[in-house]
Design a protein around this motif. Structure first.
Motif, PDB file in Angstrom:
ATOM      1  N   THR A   1      46.780  46.204  41.055  1.00 48.15           N
ATOM      2  CA  THR A   1      46.970  46.352  39.559  1.00 48.15           C
ATOM      3  C   THR A   1      48.645  45.651  39.577  1.00 48.15           C
ATOM      4  O   THR A   1      49.417  45.617  40.505  1.00 48.15           O
ATOM      5  CB  THR A   1      47.044  47.682  38.977  1.00 48.15           C
ATOM      6  N   VAL A   2      48.899  45.394  38.341  1.00 47.05           N
ATOM      7  CA  VAL A   2      50.477  44.750  38.177  1.00 47.05           C
ATOM      8  C   VAL A   2      51.522  45.884  38.708  1.00 47.05           C
ATOM      9  O   VAL A   2      52.551  45.566  39.200  1.00 47.05           O
ATOM     10  CB  VAL A   2      50.568  44.297  36.680  1.00 47.05           C
ATOM     11  N   GLY A   3      51.057  47.108  38.315  1.00 48.67           N
ATOM     12  CA  GLY A   3      52.108  48.199  38.644  1.00 48.67           C
ATOM     13  C   GLY A   3      52.334  48.349  40.079  1.00 48.67           C
ATOM     14  O   GLY A   3      53.475  48.409  40.624  1.00 48.67           O
ATOM     15  N   ARG A   4      51.056  48.160  40.818  1.00 48.54           N
ATOM     16  CA  ARG A   4      51.143  48.397  42.283  1.00 48.54           C
ATOM     17  C   ARG A   4      51.989  47.248  42.747  1.00 48.54           C
ATOM     18  O   ARG A   4      52.756  47.446  43.920  1.00 48.54           O
ATOM     19  CB  ARG A   4      49.733  48.774  42.829  1.00 48.54           C
ATOM     20  N   ALA A   5      51.495  46.179  42.248  1.00 47.03           N
ATOM     21  CA  ALA A   5      52.222  44.774  43.010  1.00 47.03           C
ATOM     22  C   ALA A   5      53.816  44.799  42.612  1.00 47.03           C
ATOM     23  O   ALA A   5      54.489  44.480  43.650  1.00 47.03           O
ATOM     24  CB  ALA A   5      51.733  43.790  42.434  1.00 47.03           C
ATOM     25  N   ALA A   6      53.959  45.325  41.449  1.00 49.01           N
ATOM     26  CA  ALA A   6      55.665  45.385  41.090  1.00 49.01           C
ATOM     27  C   ALA A   6      56.364  46.415  42.389  1.00 49.01           C
ATOM     28  O   ALA A   6      57.197  45.887  42.761  1.00 49.01           O
ATOM     29  CB  ALA A   6      55.579  45.743  39.716  1.00 49.01           C
ATOM     30  N   ARG A   7      55.484  47.481  42.399  1.00 53.08           N
ATOM     31  CA  ARG A   7      56.388  48.459  43.298  1.00 53.08           C
ATOM     32  C   ARG A   7      56.409  47.824  44.713  1.00 53.08           C
ATOM     33  O   ARG A   7      57.203  47.891  45.467  1.00 53.08           O
ATOM     34  CB  ARG A   7      55.460  49.690  43.317  1.00 53.08           C
ATOM     35  N   ALA A   8      55.507  47.264  45.204  1.00 52.70           N
ATOM     36  CA  ALA A   8      55.461  46.784  46.478  1.00 52.70           C
ATOM     37  C   ALA A   8      56.219  45.628  46.728  1.00 52.70           C
ATOM     38  O   ALA A   8      56.835  45.629  47.775  1.00 52.70           O
ATOM     39  CB  ALA A   8      54.009  46.201  46.889  1.00 52.70           C
TER      40      ALA A   8
ATOM     41  N   GLY B   1      59.105  45.085  44.844  1.00 48.15           N
ATOM     42  CA  GLY B   1      60.485  45.642  44.561  1.00 48.15           C
ATOM     43  C   GLY B   1      61.136  44.847  43.243  1.00 48.15           C
ATOM     44  O   GLY B   1      62.221  44.700  43.086  1.00 48.15           O
ATOM     45  N   VAL B   2      59.941  44.537  42.260  1.00 51.34           N
ATOM     46  CA  VAL B   2      60.473  44.054  41.010  1.00 51.34           C
ATOM     47  C   VAL B   2      59.776  44.868  39.919  1.00 51.34           C
ATOM     48  O   VAL B   2      59.046  45.785  39.998  1.00 51.34           O
ATOM     49  CB  VAL B   2      59.824  42.487  40.978  1.00 51.34           C
ATOM     50  N   THR B   3      60.208  44.458  38.641  1.00 58.19           N
ATOM     51  CA  THR B   3      59.593  45.026  37.565  1.00 58.19           C
ATOM     52  C   THR B   3      58.374  44.472  36.975  1.00 58.19           C
ATOM     53  O   THR B   3      57.932  43.278  37.284  1.00 58.19           O
ATOM     54  CB  THR B   3      60.532  45.145  36.518  1.00 58.19           C
ATOM     55  N   VAL B   4      57.294  45.467  36.246  1.00 57.63           N
ATOM     56  CA  VAL B   4      56.329  44.852  35.694  1.00 57.63           C
ATOM     57  C   VAL B   4      56.451  43.882  34.698  1.00 57.63           C
ATOM     58  O   VAL B   4      55.709  42.945  34.497  1.00 57.63           O
ATOM     59  CB  VAL B   4      55.585  46.215  34.890  1.00 57.63           C
ATOM     60  N   ARG B   5      57.564  44.193  33.964  1.00 55.68           N
ATOM     61  CA  ARG B   5      57.870  42.856  33.043  1.00 55.68           C
ATOM     62  C   ARG B   5      58.228  41.630  33.811  1.00 55.68           C
ATOM     63  O   ARG B   5      57.767  40.746  33.232  1.00 55.68           O
ATOM     64  CB  ARG B   5      59.266  43.491  32.366  1.00 55.68           C
ATOM     65  N   THR B   6      58.969  41.652  34.838  1.00 58.04           N
ATOM     66  CA  THR B   6      59.073  40.185  35.480  1.00 58.04           C
ATOM     67  C   THR B   6      57.697  39.797  35.906  1.00 58.04           C
ATOM     68  O   THR B   6      57.638  38.528  35.747  1.00 58.04           O
ATOM     69  CB  THR B   6      59.851  40.748  36.855  1.00 58.04           C
ATOM     70  N   LEU B   7      56.826  40.530  36.415  1.00 59.54           N
ATOM     71  CA  LEU B   7      55.618  39.908  36.731  1.00 59.54           C
ATOM     72  C   LEU B   7      54.676  39.382  35.473  1.00 59.54           C
ATOM     73  O   LEU B   7      54.075  38.366  35.808  1.00 59.54           O
ATOM     74  CB  LEU B   7      54.713  41.184  37.317  1.00 59.54           C
ATOM     75  N   HIS B   8      54.660  40.254  34.556  1.00 59.29           N
ATOM     76  CA  HIS B   8      54.495  39.674  33.139  1.00 59.29           C
ATOM     77  C   HIS B   8      54.844  38.133  32.908  1.00 59.29           C
ATOM     78  O   HIS B   8      54.194  37.512  32.393  1.00 59.29           O
ATOM     79  CB  HIS B   8      54.523  40.628  32.112  1.00 59.29           C
ATOM     80  N   HIS B   9      56.235  38.118  33.010  1.00 59.43           N
ATOM     81  CA  HIS B   9      56.974  36.960  32.630  1.00 59.43           C
ATOM     82  C   HIS B   9      56.466  35.833  33.515  1.00 59.43           C
ATOM     83  O   HIS B   9      56.098  34.855  32.976  1.00 59.43           O
ATOM     84  CB  HIS B   9      58.392  37.109  32.730  1.00 59.43           C
ATOM     85  N   TRP B  10      56.415  36.061  34.743  1.00 54.75           N
ATOM     86  CA  TRP B  10      55.879  35.094  35.733  1.00 54.75           C
ATOM     87  C   TRP B  10      54.439  34.831  35.366  1.00 54.75           C
ATOM     88  O   TRP B  10      54.153  33.336  35.512  1.00 54.75           O
ATOM     89  CB  TRP B  10      55.969  35.589  36.969  1.00 54.75           C
ATOM     90  N   ASP B  11      53.631  35.625  35.009  1.00 56.80           N
ATOM     91  CA  ASP B  11      52.302  35.289  34.493  1.00 56.80           C
ATOM     92  C   ASP B  11      52.379  34.396  33.328  1.00 56.80           C
ATOM     93  O   ASP B  11      51.661  33.231  33.177  1.00 56.80           O
ATOM     94  CB  ASP B  11      51.579  36.603  34.139  1.00 56.80           C
ATOM     95  N   GLU B  12      53.075  34.616  32.270  1.00 56.35           N
ATOM     96  CA  GLU B  12      53.078  34.048  30.854  1.00 56.35           C
ATOM     97  C   GLU B  12      53.757  32.567  31.215  1.00 56.35           C
ATOM     98  O   GLU B  12      53.105  31.566  30.534  1.00 56.35           O
ATOM     99  CB  GLU B  12      54.327  34.859  29.980  1.00 56.35           C
TER     100      GLU B  12
END
Length: 267
Positions: free
Chosen positions: A11-18, A20-31
């Motif tokens: 999940t995006v939450g687990r990936a973000a924690r692993a 060391g970035v924020t969920v918002r950052t991963l969402h941005h990279w996805d967008e």
């Protein structure tokens, strides 16, 4: 490391924690299409596969090295991209930034010292620049008197960027003015005359190199030149009676400009 369930992905939450970035950052990279979760479950949930996570790890590594997202995309997606050249270019930009920061640090250091000391010259340099009658100890005492004022801050701001040669030129301009004041007194120049007013204006112009000097503030200085034993001795040493005469020509010029010297205040 994150253990990946290939049936559901991470999940995006687990990936973000692993990572060391924020969920918002991963969402941005996805967008922006830089890194997207490629796994989708039967229920429609998206997750990051191990391949996705490896791409994310590389993005984080290059981002932490200072590369922008466009450069990272080129490094990861362009098979012809020369990673070494990109990193060398980044190091060159970083070196320029370091030099810029060092210059900024130097300016901040001079500004700090100017607020603490006023004149950024040693005692010996001050004596050589301003003459043997200069009292460096008294100059240091100025901060105790004026350190919390706007004028001290303005003085420090100018002092921080003023070179020794500029101090010498300013000192010479003031010395020339004081000699001209003494000569004018000796030749009987009257307060309120055009010649006296011109001398007052010269003084205000030269003194404004230290901080902006209003006409009212100049009146206050004139009083101090006459009443303070140190200043009075200095001016009377140039020409007997000069301290009082200087105060009187300042007062006369102030009256001509609509200012009552008796009501003048430091503003």
């Amino acid at each position: 490391m994150t253990e990946v369930d290939e049936r559901a992905g991470v999940t995006v939450g687990r990936a973000a924690r692993a990572l060391g970035v924020t969920v918002r950052t991963l969402h941005h990279w996805d967008e922006i299409g830089l890194a997207s979760p490629s796994h989708r479950t039967a229920a429609g949930y998206r997750g990051y596969t191990e391949t996705d996570l490896e791409r994310l790890r590389r993005i984080v590594a290059y981002r932490d090295s200072g590369l922008g997202l466009d450069a990272i995309r080129e490094v990861l997606d362009d098979a012809t991209a020369q990673i070494r050249d990109t990193l060398r270019a980044q190091r060159a930009q970083l070196a320029e930034r370091i030099e810029e920061l060092q210059r900024l640090d130097g300016r901040l250091e001079r500004m700090t010292q100017a607020h603490e000391r006023g004149i950024l010259l040693s005692d010996d340099e001050q004596t050589e620049t301003f003459g043997p009658d200069w009292d460096a100890a008294r100059a240091r005492e100025a901060r105790a008197m004026w350190g919390g004022s706007l004028q001290w801050a303005q003085f420090a701001e100018r002092s921080a960027s003023r070179s020794r040669e500029e101090w010498r030129a300013l000192s010479q301009a003031m010395s020339t003015l004081q000699r001209d004041l003494g000569d004018a007194l000796a030749h009987g120049v009257e307060p309120g005359s055009p010649e006296a007013d011109a001398l007052v204006e010269r003084h205000r112009e030269i003194f404004s190199n230290f901080f902006p000097l209003s006409r009212e503030m100049q009146v206050c200085l004139g009083r101090m030149f006459e009443s303070d034993p140190g200043f009075a001795a200095h001016y009377d040493g140039i020409r007997p009676g000069l301290a009082s005469w200087f105060r009187r020509i300042i007062d006369a010029s102030a009256r001509a400009n609509g200012i009552d010297p008796d009501a003048a205040v430091w503003r």
